[in-house]
Design a protein around this motif. Structure first.
Motif, PDB file in Angstrom:
ATOM      1  N   ASP A  81     -38.237 -20.700 -31.846  1.00  0.00           N
ATOM      2  CA  ASP A  81     -37.836 -21.058 -30.484  1.00  0.00           C
ATOM      3  C   ASP A  81     -37.461 -22.528 -30.480  1.00  0.00           C
ATOM      4  OD1 ASP A  81     -37.461 -21.427 -27.794  1.00  0.00           O
ATOM      5  OD2 ASP A  81     -39.483 -20.839 -27.185  1.00  0.00           O
ATOM      6  N   ILE A  82     -36.169 -22.816 -30.456  1.00  0.00           N
ATOM      7  CA  ILE A  82     -35.682 -24.191 -30.520  1.00  0.00           C
ATOM      8  C   ILE A  82     -35.337 -24.631 -29.109  1.00  0.00           C
ATOM      9  CG2 ILE A  82     -33.940 -25.724 -31.496  1.00  0.00           C
ATOM     10  CD1 ILE A  82     -33.675 -23.674 -33.789  1.00  0.00           C
ATOM     11  N   GLY A  83     -36.152 -25.528 -28.573  1.00  0.00           N
ATOM     12  CA  GLY A  83     -36.080 -25.926 -27.179  1.00  0.00           C
ATOM     13  C   GLY A  83     -37.063 -25.096 -26.379  1.00  0.00           C
ATOM     14  N   GLY A  84     -38.353 -25.307 -26.610  1.00  0.00           N
ATOM     15  CA  GLY A  84     -39.390 -24.426 -26.078  1.00  0.00           C
ATOM     16  C   GLY A  84     -39.625 -24.522 -24.592  1.00  0.00           C
ATOM     17  N   TRP A  85     -39.372 -25.719 -23.989  1.00  0.00           N
ATOM     18  CA  TRP A  85     -39.588 -25.955 -22.556  1.00  0.00           C
ATOM     19  C   TRP A  85     -41.011 -25.559 -22.178  1.00  0.00           C
ATOM     20  CZ3 TRP A  85     -38.541 -22.645 -17.904  1.00  0.00           C
ATOM     21  CH2 TRP A  85     -38.457 -23.414 -16.732  1.00  0.00           C
ATOM     22  N   TYR A  86     -41.198 -24.682 -21.183  1.00  0.00           N
ATOM     23  CA  TYR A  86     -42.543 -24.263 -20.779  1.00  0.00           C
ATOM     24  C   TYR A  86     -43.058 -23.054 -21.557  1.00  0.00           C
ATOM     25  CZ  TYR A  86     -42.115 -27.314 -16.684  1.00  0.00           C
ATOM     26  OH  TYR A  86     -41.969 -28.388 -15.844  1.00  0.00           O
ATOM     27  N   ARG A 133     -44.189 -10.064 -30.571  1.00  0.00           N
ATOM     28  CA  ARG A 133     -43.432  -9.219 -31.496  1.00  0.00           C
ATOM     29  C   ARG A 133     -43.453  -9.767 -32.921  1.00  0.00           C
ATOM     30  NH1 ARG A 133     -40.624  -5.342 -29.305  1.00  0.00           N
ATOM     31  NH2 ARG A 133     -39.320  -5.168 -31.165  1.00  0.00           N
ATOM     32  N   ALA A 134     -43.326 -11.070 -33.073  1.00  0.00           N
ATOM     33  CA  ALA A 134     -43.262 -11.671 -34.407  1.00  0.00           C
ATOM     34  C   ALA A 134     -44.665 -11.984 -34.933  1.00  0.00           C
ATOM     35  CB  ALA A 134     -42.428 -12.947 -34.366  1.00  0.00           C
ATOM     36  N   ASP A 135     -44.801 -11.972 -36.253  1.00  0.00           N
ATOM     37  CA  ASP A 135     -46.076 -12.384 -36.844  1.00  0.00           C
ATOM     38  C   ASP A 135     -46.306 -13.880 -36.649  1.00  0.00           C
ATOM     39  OD1 ASP A 135     -46.551  -9.804 -37.750  1.00  0.00           O
ATOM     40  OD2 ASP A 135     -45.580 -10.177 -39.685  1.00  0.00           O
ATOM     41  N   ARG A 136     -45.208 -14.638 -36.679  1.00  0.00           N
ATOM     42  CA  ARG A 136     -45.289 -16.099 -36.571  1.00  0.00           C
ATOM     43  C   ARG A 136     -44.135 -16.590 -35.720  1.00  0.00           C
ATOM     44  NH1 ARG A 136     -43.831 -20.368 -41.445  1.00  0.00           N
ATOM     45  NH2 ARG A 136     -44.645 -22.278 -40.461  1.00  0.00           N
ATOM     46  N   VAL A 137     -44.436 -17.552 -34.856  1.00  0.00           N
ATOM     47  CA  VAL A 137     -43.399 -18.212 -34.061  1.00  0.00           C
ATOM     48  C   VAL A 137     -43.489 -19.712 -34.330  1.00  0.00           C
ATOM     49  CG1 VAL A 137     -42.530 -18.725 -31.743  1.00  0.00           C
ATOM     50  CG2 VAL A 137     -43.450 -16.453 -32.253  1.00  0.00           C
ATOM     51  N   VAL A 138     -42.363 -20.318 -34.624  1.00  0.00           N
ATOM     52  CA  VAL A 138     -42.276 -21.771 -34.761  1.00  0.00           C
ATOM     53  C   VAL A 138     -41.472 -22.277 -33.565  1.00  0.00           C
ATOM     54  CG1 VAL A 138     -41.447 -23.703 -36.154  1.00  0.00           C
ATOM     55  CG2 VAL A 138     -42.393 -21.667 -37.274  1.00  0.00           C
ATOM     56  N   THR A 139     -42.107 -23.090 -32.734  1.00  0.00           N
ATOM     57  CA  THR A 139     -41.472 -23.618 -31.528  1.00  0.00           C
ATOM     58  C   THR A 139     -41.205 -25.098 -31.707  1.00  0.00           C
ATOM     59  OG1 THR A 139     -42.555 -21.988 -30.121  1.00  0.00           O
ATOM     60  CG2 THR A 139     -41.717 -23.968 -29.045  1.00  0.00           C
ATOM     61  N   HIS A 177     -44.681 -34.348 -23.540  1.00  0.00           N
ATOM     62  CA  HIS A 177     -45.640 -33.677 -22.668  1.00  0.00           C
ATOM     63  C   HIS A 177     -45.390 -32.172 -22.612  1.00  0.00           C
ATOM     64  CE1 HIS A 177     -42.551 -33.758 -19.435  1.00  0.00           C
ATOM     65  NE2 HIS A 177     -43.263 -32.792 -18.895  1.00  0.00           N
ATOM     66  N   LEU A 178     -44.139 -31.743 -22.830  1.00  0.00           N
ATOM     67  CA  LEU A 178     -43.875 -30.310 -22.882  1.00  0.00           C
ATOM     68  C   LEU A 178     -44.460 -29.699 -24.163  1.00  0.00           C
ATOM     69  CD1 LEU A 178     -40.199 -30.057 -21.559  1.00  0.00           C
ATOM     70  CD2 LEU A 178     -42.330 -29.699 -20.305  1.00  0.00           C
ATOM     71  N   ALA A 179     -44.363 -30.428 -25.270  1.00  0.00           N
ATOM     72  CA  ALA A 179     -44.972 -29.944 -26.514  1.00  0.00           C
ATOM     73  C   ALA A 179     -46.486 -29.801 -26.359  1.00  0.00           C
ATOM     74  CB  ALA A 179     -44.628 -30.878 -27.660  1.00  0.00           C
ATOM     75  N   ARG A 180     -47.104 -30.745 -25.665  1.00  0.00           N
ATOM     76  CA  ARG A 180     -48.561 -30.644 -25.448  1.00  0.00           C
ATOM     77  C   ARG A 180     -48.899 -29.418 -24.598  1.00  0.00           C
ATOM     78  NH1 ARG A 180     -47.945 -36.323 -24.902  1.00  0.00           N
ATOM     79  NH2 ARG A 180     -47.942 -36.182 -22.620  1.00  0.00           N
ATOM     80  N   ARG A 181     -48.108 -29.169 -23.546  1.00  0.00           N
ATOM     81  CA  ARG A 181     -48.349 -27.986 -22.716  1.00  0.00           C
ATOM     82  C   ARG A 181     -48.174 -26.703 -23.526  1.00  0.00           C
ATOM     83  NH1 ARG A 181     -48.481 -27.581 -17.049  1.00  0.00           N
ATOM     84  NH2 ARG A 181     -48.542 -29.604 -15.987  1.00  0.00           N
ATOM     85  N   LEU A 182     -47.175 -26.682 -24.397  1.00  0.00           N
ATOM     86  CA  LEU A 182     -46.950 -25.505 -25.220  1.00  0.00           C
ATOM     87  C   LEU A 182     -48.147 -25.236 -26.124  1.00  0.00           C
ATOM     88  CD1 LEU A 182     -43.217 -26.104 -26.139  1.00  0.00           C
ATOM     89  CD2 LEU A 182     -44.106 -24.075 -24.992  1.00  0.00           C
ATOM     90  N   ARG A 183     -48.704 -26.271 -26.706  1.00  0.00           N
ATOM     91  CA  ARG A 183     -49.869 -26.076 -27.580  1.00  0.00           C
ATOM     92  C   ARG A 183     -51.053 -25.521 -26.802  1.00  0.00           C
ATOM     93  NH1 ARG A 183     -48.182 -31.421 -29.775  1.00  0.00           N
ATOM     94  NH2 ARG A 183     -47.049 -30.979 -31.717  1.00  0.00           N
ATOM     95  N   ASN A 203     -50.591 -17.546 -32.966  1.00  0.00           N
ATOM     96  CA  ASN A 203     -49.550 -17.398 -33.983  1.00  0.00           C
ATOM     97  C   ASN A 203     -48.302 -18.220 -33.681  1.00  0.00           C
ATOM     98  OD1 ASN A 203     -48.903 -15.692 -31.787  1.00  0.00           O
ATOM     99  ND2 ASN A 203     -47.706 -14.302 -33.085  1.00  0.00           N
ATOM    100  N   VAL A 204     -48.399 -19.139 -32.712  1.00  0.00           N
ATOM    101  CA  VAL A 204     -47.294 -20.053 -32.388  1.00  0.00           C
ATOM    102  C   VAL A 204     -47.631 -21.444 -32.906  1.00  0.00           C
ATOM    103  CG1 VAL A 204     -45.906 -21.110 -30.562  1.00  0.00           C
ATOM    104  CG2 VAL A 204     -46.672 -18.737 -30.332  1.00  0.00           C
ATOM    105  N   GLU A 205     -46.745 -21.981 -33.717  1.00  0.00           N
ATOM    106  CA  GLU A 205     -46.858 -23.361 -34.208  1.00  0.00           C
ATOM    107  C   GLU A 205     -45.855 -24.223 -33.457  1.00  0.00           C
ATOM    108  OE1 GLU A 205     -46.097 -25.950 -38.329  1.00  0.00           O
ATOM    109  OE2 GLU A 205     -45.856 -23.765 -38.316  1.00  0.00           O
ATOM    110  N   VAL A 206     -46.325 -25.278 -32.811  1.00  0.00           N
ATOM    111  CA  VAL A 206     -45.460 -26.139 -31.998  1.00  0.00           C
ATOM    112  C   VAL A 206     -45.197 -27.438 -32.748  1.00  0.00           C
ATOM    113  CG1 VAL A 206     -45.185 -27.367 -29.811  1.00  0.00           C
ATOM    114  CG2 VAL A 206     -46.359 -25.143 -29.859  1.00  0.00           C
ATOM    115  N   LEU A 207     -43.920 -27.754 -32.929  1.00  0.00           N
ATOM    116  CA  LEU A 207     -43.511 -29.000 -33.555  1.00  0.00           C
ATOM    117  C   LEU A 207     -42.853 -29.881 -32.494  1.00  0.00           C
ATOM    118  CD1 LEU A 207     -41.875 -27.619 -36.839  1.00  0.00           C
ATOM    119  CD2 LEU A 207     -44.251 -28.317 -36.471  1.00  0.00           C
TER     120      LEU A 207
END
Length: 253
Positions: free
Chosen positions: A46-51, A61-67, A73-79, A85-89
């Motif tokens: 997910d490139i451009g994760g927003w909220y 659906r996916a085993d792993r998601v890379v956001t 501050h949006l990255a912090r909210r995503l975490r 199984n979501v990794e936020v960069l």
């Protein structure tokens, strides 16, 4: 600033996530059709994760998601609001690694989802952020790249070209003629043997049979409506994303 963007910073992260997940599939109905182009298992990006509405739906659906989300501050909210199984960069995806200038609207926050590496007249605040080329992550078993980068799509795709050639994932990309011409991205993907599709109604339509630029020019007034207004009036459709599939695949095949 839209009403949703004014309210969002004051809502607890979990409340905001729940509200976004409820409203967003009405705002962007392609999300309701995720099963048509995101197979189970593998890695989705997910490139451009927003909220996070796409990240959370993809995580089911996916085993792993890379956001990848550049606004801190949006990255912090995503975490705080995405499954394990979501990794936020916290970075901007482009065609090189290092640091880039991210442009934000005058409020300097980015809650409207219009921050970009490409400055437009609505941008006023500059923020230095880490940047990366997706190829440098060496991701495997990639099934889907969802891309919402507000004008820097071509640079992002160039930075992911090796991954795209190797993995042949589905590509769901926001494209708006009011931000940039559509042809450079479409031509780049055509050279990689990708075919475009759009969802203007109930069924997927080949992009070659739908004049996306003309549609957007006719309905650009809808694009100025916020998340709440467009979600409550889903018949006011503004198609601003296209699905690209490789090797003569079709949505749902």
């Amino acid at each position: 600033m839209t009403l949703a963007a004014r309210l969002a910073p004051h809502l607890p992260p979990r409340v905001l996530a729940s509200a976004t997940d409820f409203l967003y599939p009405r705002f962007e109905p392609e999300l309701r059709h995720l099963a048509d182009f995101c197979p189970r298992g593998g890695t989705a990006v997910d490139i451009g994760g927003w909220y996070g509405p796409w990240s959370r739906r993809m995580a089911a659906r996916a085993d792993r998601v890379v956001t990848i989300e550049p606004v801190p501050h949006l990255a912090r909210r995503l975490r705080a609001t995405t499954p394990p199984n979501v990794e936020v960069l916290q970075a901007a995806a482009t065609d090189h690694n290092g640091t880039a200038t991210l442009w934000l609207p005058p409020d300097g926050r980015g809650d409207r989802g219009i921050s970009s590496l490409v400055r437009r007249e609505l941008h006023d605040v500059a923020l230095d952020v880490p940047c990366l080329a997706l190829d440098e992550l060496s991701l495997g078993d990639v099934s889907l790249l969802k891309v919402d980068v507000d004008g820097s799509e071509l640079a992002m795709l160039r930075g992911a070209e090796a991954t795209i050639r190797r993995e042949r994932p589905a590509l769901f990309i926001e494209l708006e003629v009011r931000i940039q011409p559509l042809e450079p991205v479409i031509d780049f993907l055509a050279a990689l043997a990708y075919t475009g599709w759009v969802l203007p109604g109930r069924d997927w339509t080949p992009l070659a049979e739908f004049d996306l630029a003309a549609h957007q020019q006719r309905t650009v007034h809808v694009a100025d409506d916020g998340l709440l207004r467009r979600s409550l009036a889903p018949h006011r459709r503004y198609v601003n994303s296209a699905l690209f599939l490789p090797d003569a695949r079709t949505p749902g095949s």
